[in-house]
Enzyme design. Structure first.
Site, PDB file in Angstrom:
ATOM      1  N   GLU A   9       0.528  -1.400   0.118  1.00 17.60           N
ATOM      2  CA  GLU A   9      -0.344   0.038  -0.134  1.00 17.60           C
ATOM      3  C   GLU A   9       0.901   1.362   0.147  1.00 17.60           C
ATOM      4  O   GLU A   9       1.591   1.110   0.357  1.00 17.60           O
ATOM      5  CB  GLU A   9      -1.090  -0.341   0.894  1.00 17.60           C
ATOM      6  CG  GLU A   9      -1.414  -1.130   1.342  1.00 17.60           C
ATOM      7  CD  GLU A   9      -3.147  -1.243   0.220  1.00 17.60           C
ATOM      8  OE1 GLU A   9      -2.983   0.561   0.028  1.00 17.60           O
ATOM      9  OE2 GLU A   9      -3.762  -1.912  -0.182  1.00 17.60           O
TER      10      GLU A   9
ATOM     11  N   CYS B 296      -7.265  -1.802   8.551  1.00 15.07           N
ATOM     12  CA  CYS B 296      -6.233  -2.067   8.257  1.00 15.07           C
ATOM     13  C   CYS B 296      -5.627  -0.730   7.392  1.00 15.07           C
ATOM     14  O   CYS B 296      -4.783  -0.487   8.178  1.00 15.07           O
ATOM     15  CB  CYS B 296      -6.243  -3.069   6.871  1.00 15.07           C
ATOM     16  SG  CYS B 296      -6.534  -5.221   6.697  1.00 15.07           S
TER      17      CYS B 296
ATOM     18  N   HIS C  49      -1.626  -5.591   1.567  1.00 18.85           N
ATOM     19  CA  HIS C  49      -2.355  -6.392   1.498  1.00 18.85           C
ATOM     20  C   HIS C  49      -2.617  -7.751   1.194  1.00 18.85           C
ATOM     21  O   HIS C  49      -1.948  -7.701  -0.131  1.00 18.85           O
ATOM     22  CB  HIS C  49      -4.214  -5.598   0.934  1.00 18.85           C
ATOM     23  CG  HIS C  49      -4.079  -5.177   1.600  1.00 18.85           C
ATOM     24  ND1 HIS C  49      -5.066  -3.379   1.828  1.00 18.85           N
ATOM     25  CD2 HIS C  49      -5.335  -5.744   2.669  1.00 18.85           C
ATOM     26  CE1 HIS C  49      -5.591  -3.125   2.650  1.00 18.85           C
ATOM     27  NE2 HIS C  49      -6.480  -5.009   3.094  1.00 18.85           N
TER      28      HIS C  49
HETATM   29  N1  PCA Z   1      -8.409  -7.107   6.340  1.00 21.90           N
HETATM   30  C1  PCA Z   1      -9.504  -6.028   6.981  1.00 21.90           C
HETATM   31  C2  PCA Z   1      -8.748  -6.132   8.382  1.00 21.90           C
HETATM   32  C3  PCA Z   1      -8.217  -7.405   8.684  1.00 21.90           C
HETATM   33  C4  PCA Z   1      -7.672  -7.888   7.634  1.00 21.90           C
HETATM   34  O1  PCA Z   1      -7.141  -8.752   7.601  1.00 21.90           O
HETATM   35  C5  PCA Z   1      -9.111  -4.348   6.470  1.00 21.90           C
HETATM   36  O2  PCA Z   1      -8.470  -4.753   5.090  1.00 21.90           O
HETATM   37  O3  PCA Z   1      -8.763  -3.695   6.915  1.00 21.90           O
END
Ligand code: PCA
Length: 213
Positions: free
Chosen positions: A78, A141, A165
């Site tokens: 990200e 996240c 991610h």
């Molecule tokens: N993904 C979520 C929160 C926890 C996770 O593993 C997100 O993308 O916000």
């Protein structure tokens, strides 16, 4: 170099979270860096405070958090975290903020100071797809990425922070229709390749990696 790497617990009705499953199996030493692993809850505020406490305790050089993004097709570092909590679902303790700031006194957004382009390039060199993502969403996240960068900004100058991610793994999509997945081993290997790039690139490289939309 010491790298704190976090992975979330399952949320949103899933039985497992590939983020934590992958963190568990990555090597404990990558390119000479010591890897410290920690599970964090998918809970606004608590997640960030647990990491904040750990940063004060172990003084990592880098904090890298990993989260599941079930709609993504590959591993995605990200670029930026924004100062908003807007939960499309409740967190694991039933909290669902709508349009509230992560931190009242924080900037509108913080950019990751990790070499996101170098991370993507090294993952690709290792034979796996990867792209830079320009939104970490508005759920836990984004909150964690924002919170880590907020504390780095306020209390830990020189520390680096960022987020990756990852997609679902196959067992999560067996009963879903036409949803992407990637094997756990491939996700874990991609994260190791990203960490290698973090260790080897103090500054990011100039590489194409933007998106038209
Ligand atoms: N993904 C979520 C929160 C926890 C996770 O593993 C997100 O993308 O916000």
């Amino acid at each position: 170099m010491k790298i704190l790497i976090t992975g979330f617990d399952p949320f949103g009705g899933e039985k497992i979270n590939p983020a934590w499953e992958a963190v568990k199996i990555i090597k404990d030493n990558i390119a000479g860096a010591e890897i410290v692993k920690m599970q964090i809850p998918t809970v606004f505020k608590k997640s960030v405070e647990i990491i904040h406490e750990k940063m004060k305790e172990i003084h990592p050089d880098v904090v890298l958090s990993i989260g599941q993004a079930g709609t993504r097709f590959c591993v995605q570092p990200e670029r930026v975290a924004i100062n908003i909590m807007d939960g499309s679902i409740s967190d694991n303790e039933g909290f669902r903020p709508i349009d509230e700031p992560n931190f009242e006194d924080g900037d509108a957004a913080y950019f990751s100071n990790l070499p996101v382009k170098a991370m993507v390039e090294n993952i690709k060199k290792g034979g796996y797809p990867a792209i830079v993502s320009n939104t970490a969403g508005t759920y836990v996240c984004n909150h964690v990425m924002y919170g880590v960068l907020y504390y780095i900004n306020k209390e830990f100058p020189g520390v680096k922070g960022g987020f990756i991610h990852v997609p679902f793994i196959p067992e999560q999509v067996v009963e879903k229709r036409n949803i992407a997945s990637m094997s756990l081993n491939d996700i874990a290997r991609s994260i190791e390749l990203a960490i290698e790039a973090i260790v080897e690139n103090d500054k990011d490289i100039k590489a194409v990696g933007g998106a038209i939309h």
